[in-house]
Structure formats: C-alpha cells, structure tokens
Write a protein that holds these residues in place. Structure first.
Motif, PDB file in Angstrom:
ATOM      1  N   GLN A 122       0.816  -1.216   0.000  1.00  0.00           N
ATOM      2  CA  GLN A 122       0.000   0.000   0.000  1.00  0.00           C
ATOM      3  C   GLN A 122       0.851   1.268   0.000  1.00  0.00           C
ATOM      4  OE1 GLN A 122      -3.288  -0.012  -0.645  1.00  0.00           O
ATOM      5  NE2 GLN A 122      -2.798  -2.164  -0.966  1.00  0.00           N
ATOM      6  N   THR A 123       2.044   1.206   0.560  1.00  0.00           N
ATOM      7  CA  THR A 123       2.929   2.375   0.559  1.00  0.00           C
ATOM      8  C   THR A 123       3.474   2.675  -0.835  1.00  0.00           C
ATOM      9  OG1 THR A 123       4.804   0.991   1.128  1.00  0.00           O
ATOM     10  CG2 THR A 123       3.622   2.037   2.958  1.00  0.00           C
ATOM     11  N   ALA A 124       3.291   1.770  -1.757  1.00  0.00           N
ATOM     12  CA  ALA A 124       3.837   1.952  -3.106  1.00  0.00           C
ATOM     13  C   ALA A 124       2.916   2.721  -4.034  1.00  0.00           C
ATOM     14  CB  ALA A 124       4.138   0.596  -3.724  1.00  0.00           C
ATOM     15  N   LEU A 125       1.715   3.061  -3.588  1.00  0.00           N
ATOM     16  CA  LEU A 125       0.754   3.679  -4.497  1.00  0.00           C
ATOM     17  C   LEU A 125       1.280   4.980  -5.094  1.00  0.00           C
ATOM     18  CD1 LEU A 125      -2.619   2.933  -2.698  1.00  0.00           C
ATOM     19  CD2 LEU A 125      -1.480   1.655  -4.526  1.00  0.00           C
ATOM     20  N   GLU A 126       1.978   5.775  -4.313  1.00  0.00           N
ATOM     21  CA  GLU A 126       2.543   7.028  -4.835  1.00  0.00           C
ATOM     22  C   GLU A 126       3.602   6.734  -5.892  1.00  0.00           C
ATOM     23  OE1 GLU A 126       5.192  10.653  -3.139  1.00  0.00           O
ATOM     24  OE2 GLU A 126       3.468  10.063  -1.919  1.00  0.00           O
ATOM     25  N   CYS A 127       4.412   5.735  -5.652  1.00  0.00           N
ATOM     26  CA  CYS A 127       5.438   5.325  -6.619  1.00  0.00           C
ATOM     27  C   CYS A 127       4.786   4.870  -7.918  1.00  0.00           C
ATOM     28  CB  CYS A 127       6.291   4.215  -6.018  1.00  0.00           C
ATOM     29  SG  CYS A 127       7.499   3.471  -7.127  1.00  0.00           S
ATOM     30  N   LEU A 128       3.723   4.067  -7.805  1.00  0.00           N
ATOM     31  CA  LEU A 128       3.036   3.573  -8.995  1.00  0.00           C
ATOM     32  C   LEU A 128       2.424   4.719  -9.788  1.00  0.00           C
ATOM     33  CD1 LEU A 128       1.249   0.369  -7.626  1.00  0.00           C
ATOM     34  CD2 LEU A 128       3.524   0.598  -8.612  1.00  0.00           C
ATOM     35  N   ALA A 129       1.827   5.667  -9.082  1.00  0.00           N
ATOM     36  CA  ALA A 129       1.222   6.820  -9.765  1.00  0.00           C
ATOM     37  C   ALA A 129       2.283   7.621 -10.509  1.00  0.00           C
ATOM     38  CB  ALA A 129       0.479   7.690  -8.760  1.00  0.00           C
ATOM     39  N   ALA A 161      15.690   4.602 -12.305  1.00  0.00           N
ATOM     40  CA  ALA A 161      16.201   4.683 -10.933  1.00  0.00           C
ATOM     41  C   ALA A 161      15.106   4.348  -9.919  1.00  0.00           C
ATOM     42  CB  ALA A 161      16.779   6.077 -10.668  1.00  0.00           C
ATOM     43  N   ILE A 162      13.897   4.833 -10.142  1.00  0.00           N
ATOM     44  CA  ILE A 162      12.778   4.525  -9.242  1.00  0.00           C
ATOM     45  C   ILE A 162      12.466   3.031  -9.292  1.00  0.00           C
ATOM     46  CG2 ILE A 162      10.291   4.841  -8.877  1.00  0.00           C
ATOM     47  CD1 ILE A 162      10.701   7.773  -9.780  1.00  0.00           C
TER      48      ILE A 162
END
Length: 142
Positions: free
Chosen positions: A42-49, A102-103
């Motif tokens: 769930q903490t990855a949602l910002e990364c995915l966006a 890199a991300i």
C-alpha cells in the motif's frame, strides 16, 4: 541522410515503437495490479502513480519523436523547427527514463520482491515473456 544514418534511425524508431508499449504493459497490466492488490504494497501507491505518469508523458514524446523521425526518413531532412521539436522530445525521454529506471531499481522492484509471492512474480515474468514472444525463464517448452 546517409544510408547508415537512415538505418540507425529506422532501427531506433522501430525499437521504441515496439518496446516502449511492452514495457508499459509489463508494469501497468502485469506488475502494478498485483502490487495494488497486495496488502504489503500500500505504501507503493505514490510510486506507482509517478511511474504511470511517466508512461503517459513518455508516450506523448514517443509520438513526437516517431512522427518527426518518419518525416525525416520520408523527406531526407527536417526543418529547424521540426528538428528542435524532435530533439526536445528525445531530451525529455532521456531525462524521464533515467529517473524512471532509478525509481524502478531502488523502489519498485525491491518492493515487488518483498510484497509479492514467488508464484505472482513468476506470472509477471511469463506475461512479460509472452509480450515478447519468448519463453520465460524457468519454464519448459510444451
């Protein structure tokens, strides 16, 4: 445009026309949905966006580079404005991909390795292989 330059441009345009959509599908169709469904991601949602935004912006710049590249191939040269537009799109792509990769390397892939069970990671690998018409690692031919 010399023959070797023409061949290099044709090869580059074909690569990006074919490979960029596969990379986007690898993430948006195979990996991201599984991460979103995972309780540990769930903490990855910002990364995915952020990565999805990169895909959208890159698609636009790929269209510019492809259309200007085709024009260059058809006409043998580009006017200054068209050349500048193509160069700006390519510069944005280079910068965006450098950050995007890199991300992926620092955040996305380590997160996927922690959050997804081995079976789901194997499914992602099979789907990626199918998009490219190759056999996935660790699978046997039928």
């Amino acid at each position: 445009m010399q023959a070797d330059e023409r061949a290099a441009l044709e090869k580059a345009l074909a690569y990006f026309r074919n490979s960029a959509p596969k990379h986007t599908a690898d993430e948006e169709d195979s990996l991201f949905p599984r991460l979103r469904a995972s309780s540990g991601a769930q903490t990855a949602l910002e990364c995915l966006a952020s990565l999805e935004g990169d895909h959208e912006a890159a698609a636009h710049d790929h269209e510019i580079a492809d259309s200007q590249g085709r024009r260059w191939l058809d006409q043998g040269s580009l006017g200054a404005d068209s050349l500048r537009e193509m160069q700006q799109a390519l510069d944005r792509l280079a910068s965006r991909y450098q950050r995007h990769i890199a991300i992926e390397d620092r955040e996305l892939f380590p997160l996927a390795a922690r959050a997804l069970p081995p079976e789901q990671l194997a499914e992602v690998g099979r789907e990626m292989a199918e998009r490219r018409g190759v056999q996935a690692l660790g699978t046997k031919k039928a």
